[in-house]
Write an enzyme that holds these catalytic residues in place. Sequence first.
Site, short mmCIF file in Angstrom:
data_model
loop_
_atom_site.label_atom_id
_atom_site.label_comp_id
_atom_site.label_asym_id
_atom_site.label_seq_id
_atom_site.Cartn_x
_atom_site.Cartn_y
_atom_site.Cartn_z
N GLU A 1 12.61 1.07 9.66
CA GLU A 1 13.15 0.42 8.48
C GLU A 1 14.51 0.98 8.11
O GLU A 1 14.77 2.15 8.31
CB GLU A 1 12.22 0.70 7.31
CG GLU A 1 11.51 -0.51 6.84
CD GLU A 1 10.49 -0.11 5.79
OE1 GLU A 1 10.42 -0.79 4.79
OE2 GLU A 1 9.79 0.89 6.00
N ASP B 1 7.17 4.03 11.03
CA ASP B 1 7.44 4.14 9.61
C ASP B 1 7.52 5.62 9.30
O ASP B 1 6.62 6.38 9.64
CB ASP B 1 6.30 3.48 8.83
CG ASP B 1 6.69 3.28 7.39
OD1 ASP B 1 7.81 2.78 7.16
OD2 ASP B 1 5.90 3.62 6.52
N CYS C 1 0.97 -7.82 4.38
CA CYS C 1 -0.29 -7.59 5.09
C CYS C 1 -0.04 -7.83 6.57
O CYS C 1 0.46 -8.88 6.96
CB CYS C 1 -1.35 -8.57 4.57
SG CYS C 1 -2.87 -8.49 5.53
N CYS D 1 -6.85 -11.53 2.27
CA CYS D 1 -7.84 -11.50 3.35
C CYS D 1 -8.71 -10.25 3.30
O CYS D 1 -9.64 -10.11 4.08
CB CYS D 1 -7.15 -11.61 4.71
SG CYS D 1 -6.25 -10.13 5.17
N ASP E 1 1.10 3.50 5.75
CA ASP E 1 2.17 3.69 6.74
C ASP E 1 1.87 2.93 8.03
O ASP E 1 2.77 2.39 8.68
CB ASP E 1 2.36 5.18 7.06
CG ASP E 1 2.86 5.97 5.84
OD1 ASP E 1 3.38 5.33 4.90
OD2 ASP E 1 2.71 7.20 5.83
N CYS F 1 -5.22 -5.81 1.15
CA CYS F 1 -4.71 -7.16 0.97
C CYS F 1 -5.56 -7.92 -0.05
O CYS F 1 -6.78 -7.89 -0.01
CB CYS F 1 -4.71 -7.91 2.30
SG CYS F 1 -4.07 -9.58 2.15
N CYS G 1 -2.64 -11.02 7.68
CA CYS G 1 -2.43 -12.42 7.33
C CYS G 1 -0.99 -12.72 6.89
O CYS G 1 -0.64 -13.88 6.73
CB CYS G 1 -3.41 -12.83 6.22
SG CYS G 1 -3.00 -12.13 4.62
#
Length: 430
Positions: free
Chosen positions: A290, A202, A343, A365, A372, A362, A346
């Site tokens: 990305e 990232d 996340c 969870c 990053d 998150c 999860c």
Amino acid sequence: MATVMTAYRFALDPAPAQERMLRSHAGAARFAWNWGLARCKERYAAERKWYSAAELHKLWNAAKKADPDLAWWAENSKCAYQEAFRNLDRALRDFVKSKKGLRKGRRLGFPRRKKKGKARDSFRLTGTIRCAGTAVTLPRLGTVKTHEPAGKLAAKLEDGSARVLSATVSRTAQRWFVSFTVGEERDAPERHARTGSAIGVDLGVKTLLAGVDDQGSLVTVHGPKPLRAAMRRLRRASRARSRRQPGSGRRRRAAARLGRLHARVASVRADALHKATARLAARYETVVMEDLNVTGMTANRKLARAVSDQGFGTARRMLAYKTARNGGTLLVADRWYPSSKTCSDCGSVKAKLTLKDRIFACDYCGHTEDRDVNAARNLLSLAASGAERLNARRAAVRPGPAGHAALKREPGTAHAGRTGTAAPQGTAAA
Ligand SMILES: [Zn+2]
């Protein structure tokens, strides 16, 4: 063997007479662009179409002989005019594509006149181009000294493993540069040395890049110290300029200093990215990143500097050709894939995550992680699901649930001659 396009860029140290010739050529290119644009507008008014580069070249050859006011043309290489017409031709076609929505990125406007002092001084040359030691030889301009040694490229030209296709000369702040587009024959291995290795990276706002690899190790590359120092000086210079009276001599000097600092930041950043991307491409067979909507983000002014500072587009181009060179692949996640908001533990997706939120927490969870790094983990899991299909098909893949997390092979990572995809037109210095 694969042909890889690479750019080699050198700062020039021209003699005063050569500097005058460089300015003259840049002026010729600007003149040709404006002249061609005027002809195209005339034709468009009458016939609803423009001239192609070849047609403009023909018109120009007739005009320059007929019009005594254009007799100065012979002071410059004819390439300068010809290549300016090619640029104009491309700009007009890109404009049409952009208007029809067939072109990625920011909407392009109709090509505009280039004003002296406003438009960047630049021209392109083709023909016999040589380099040796600390000098390059360009058509018409002769042998110009380079600021740094050009021996590495010279050796490749000598043994025939590289070929110069064109040279673009441009001025940034007070410094002239030449950038060679070079086709190089390289032994690209069929498979990467570390088969099966993968990393999700990232490009960060704070860190240069953050990654998580298939072994679960964190890889973080910070912007180098010189870059941070240059950035601080840049911010100071930017404030200094805005304090000066517009139109004053002090304002002009402050602006010149700012320009030099910008050039310095860009070169330090490119250097850092070269090192970081070379290491990644050598270590990992699959690199996932990305497809950040860079133009969309740069529209947001606050972020504009941070994003362009980190050189997202540059990093991506570098990774594309460097992974290919090592027998690996760059995978690009669909720009709508919410790598930052998902996340990594999860899989639940946060409704909102602003750029200020440096830590991902998150809501379901309770998993907490650097923003990053969390994003890089998600990208890595895309690589795992995409890699198999990629190997089966060596083409675009759409892994993941419901296929919403589309992955694609970066155009240009294909080896020339194997799939017919063009090699990347590298704009990075080597
Ligand atoms: Zn969670």
